[in-house]
Design a protein around this motif. Sequence first.
Motif, PDB file in Angstrom:
ATOM      1  N   GLY A 194       0.935  -0.938  -0.251  1.00 50.64           N
ATOM      2  CA  GLY A 194       0.170  -0.051   0.083  1.00 50.64           C
ATOM      3  C   GLY A 194       1.178   1.229   0.214  1.00 50.64           C
ATOM      4  N   PHE A 199      -5.659   2.291  -3.729  1.00 47.86           N
ATOM      5  CA  PHE A 199      -6.234   1.319  -3.113  1.00 47.86           C
ATOM      6  C   PHE A 199      -6.106  -0.024  -3.121  1.00 47.86           C
ATOM      7  N   VAL A 200      -5.732  -0.853  -2.388  1.00 45.51           N
ATOM      8  CA  VAL A 200      -4.930  -1.937  -1.917  1.00 45.51           C
ATOM      9  C   VAL A 200      -6.802  -3.163  -1.893  1.00 45.51           C
ATOM     10  N   ASN A 201      -6.590  -4.386  -2.010  1.00 50.54           N
ATOM     11  CA  ASN A 201      -7.193  -4.950  -2.254  1.00 50.54           C
ATOM     12  C   ASN A 201      -7.064  -6.351  -1.150  1.00 50.54           C
ATOM     13  N   THR A 204      -3.678  -7.288   0.747  1.00 48.14           N
ATOM     14  CA  THR A 204      -2.648  -6.826   1.364  1.00 48.14           C
ATOM     15  C   THR A 204      -2.842  -6.931   3.205  1.00 48.14           C
ATOM     16  N   TYR A 239      -3.479   0.830   5.543  1.00 47.96           N
ATOM     17  CA  TYR A 239      -4.000   1.615   3.723  1.00 47.96           C
ATOM     18  C   TYR A 239      -4.791   0.297   3.808  1.00 47.96           C
ATOM     19  N   PHE A 240      -5.334  -0.458   3.872  1.00 43.85           N
ATOM     20  CA  PHE A 240      -5.800  -1.684   3.278  1.00 43.85           C
ATOM     21  C   PHE A 240      -8.036  -0.614   4.553  1.00 43.85           C
ATOM     22  N   ASP A 242      -7.980   1.823   4.904  1.00 45.23           N
ATOM     23  CA  ASP A 242      -8.395   3.219   4.573  1.00 45.23           C
ATOM     24  C   ASP A 242      -9.440   3.054   2.603  1.00 45.23           C
ATOM     25  N   SER A 243      -8.801   2.130   2.233  1.00 42.96           N
ATOM     26  CA  SER A 243      -9.694   1.403   0.650  1.00 42.96           C
ATOM     27  C   SER A 243     -10.977   1.058   1.258  1.00 42.96           C
ATOM     28  N   TYR A 244     -11.422   1.450   2.446  1.00 43.02           N
ATOM     29  CA  TYR A 244     -13.105   0.621   2.934  1.00 43.02           C
ATOM     30  C   TYR A 244     -13.349   1.649   3.228  1.00 43.02           C
ATOM     31  N   SER A 410     -12.237  -3.744  -7.581  1.00 40.29           N
ATOM     32  CA  SER A 410     -10.987  -5.030  -7.346  1.00 40.29           C
ATOM     33  C   SER A 410     -11.718  -6.526  -8.088  1.00 40.29           C
ATOM     34  N   HIS A 471     -12.795   3.577 -13.395  1.00 38.53           N
ATOM     35  CA  HIS A 471     -13.803   4.779 -11.977  1.00 38.53           C
ATOM     36  C   HIS A 471     -14.793   5.220 -12.511  1.00 38.53           C
TER      37      HIS A 471
END
Length: 600
Positions: A194, A199-201, A204, A239-240, A242-244, A410, A471
């Motif tokens: 991250g 954006f990570v999935n 991570t 970071y994970f 933050d992607s949610y 993702s 996007h």
Amino acid sequence: MVSEIARRYQGPIHTFAPYAPASDRKGWEGLPEKLRKNLIAQGEQVIDYNYPMLPATKYMEFCRIGNRSMFEDIYFTRRRVLNALVLAECCENKGRFLDTIINGVMAICEESGWQLPAHNYYPGWAHLCIPDNSDPVSDLFSCETGAQLAMVSWLLKEQLDSVTPLIDERIRREVRARTVEPFLSGRHHWGWMGAPGAFVNNWTPWCTQNTLIACLSDPQLDRATKRQLIVEAAQCLDYFLDSYGEDGCCNEGASYYRAAGLCLFNAIEVLNACTDNAFAGLYEQTKVKNIAPYIMNVHVDDRYYANFADCAPTAGRAGARDFLFAKRVGNEEMMRYAAIDHQADDGERTKRSENLFYRLQAAFTEAEISSYDTSRPPVKKDIYYESVGLLIARDGHLFLAAKAGGNDDSHNHNDTGSITVYRDGRPMLIDVGVETYSRKTFSPERYDIWTMQSQYHNVMTFGDVMQLAGHEYAAKVEDAVLEEGRAAMRMELSACYPAGTVESYQREVEFIKGKSITVTDRFSPAAEGTFLTLMTLNAPTAGDSCLQIEGQGEITFTGAGRMEVEKITITDPKLLGEWGDTLYRTRIYPTGSELKFVIQ
């Protein structure tokens, strides 16, 4: 959130020592007798196993012909066999399985690379056809292999050392070189680690969890290294998170929840175990509490889940990890869901797991989950996940999932606006999911694959123009309603298609509980050849403004002209296991610019 705790923590950092090593006979003999017998029997099935070779040419098949499965079948079988043998030896403690365990450990240690061929590249590089063992790649399964061997060491160090200390020393040397070093050295910044705003999935938390298990279980690792590991792993988890969205929705779907939400949970568990529960407050955070029950919220019935993107309709049974996460966040309904689903499990999912820690966790949770109160079903509430635009609603007979969101998820499919419907727990309108992964799956040719295309999802196609990925190709949710006896959503979908395709495409979905689900599509202008796709598992028969679904009842239409039913023969092994050998696509051609269908 996680990083703040890690940076602030100044207390002791313990070696990760989960559950009982094999030498703790009280711990292992305290497991349910039936479980112990099953674990020993599973080990006996492979007690004389000859670990197959992993030739370089098998590794190269991904680059040469795009095939993943031929190498992966051997790779994962090695690890599953080792897990079965280790658990059998822990249960019995007679040394019967030890030689074959040693063969497995050494075979895995001698692999040139633990990363899968599909993941054999460095950031910014092209795929390499064989591993470079001087510069290990950190991917999902290199991390998982590190965690597996670390657990072998934790469980059986005493027994292995009785043969020769060189075995455990080899394990630790390989884990440090292939797991600790790639994570901490900074030589490469792996994408799963991250970065701010990135954006990570599921990679991570999955990689982070296994890196923590692999590294923190090493009793020889110094405190400074352990602290660095915890701080950097905590940043990855942030970071994970933050992607949610705050609502906790997994935009990858139910199949990936157990590699995403449940790996977040176990990462927190490892951190807590090593820091006197310094991270326990995370379970009080709203986002974490919301991530936990996602899997229950999208559960339809039995083995089926609401699915979209690459997610499969059958995401596997719930078990110890689901149960324990629910327990940590205080969600009794999810604990009940997990316990009930666990009772229906034939054990195959656990046996197939190459993660030894999961199997260990399951064994030591078996007594608790099996005795949990399952006298009534869990209460599953309707929910709207605003972060992904996902509406879930159900009554005594019908289940509805309507997905707005966009085409930049993702594991994305171009499926914005699509719906799935189940009647009495059985699939009526379906999302096909994804075929067996190949090189093409994650390549510029991804959307040449039929399962990825919007014309094979339950939305409109305008002439020969389908939705696009990206996007900017997203729905605008104009209204979402959850109230007593009614759930509804209205969305504008024109932006999901190439510019100029339609000025407006509005879809309204309304579910009147105990009565019907109504979907109304309004679009302009109406291009020649415009059609609505409906995907079904059971055979449809077109009638006069109706579609009879075998064994599922009738769908009635307003504004429909001709209907064309296409039989799709399934040959892909993954889809065969999920759906069987036949699916159906019905194309409904509207007579004007409005098309409505009703499911009662």
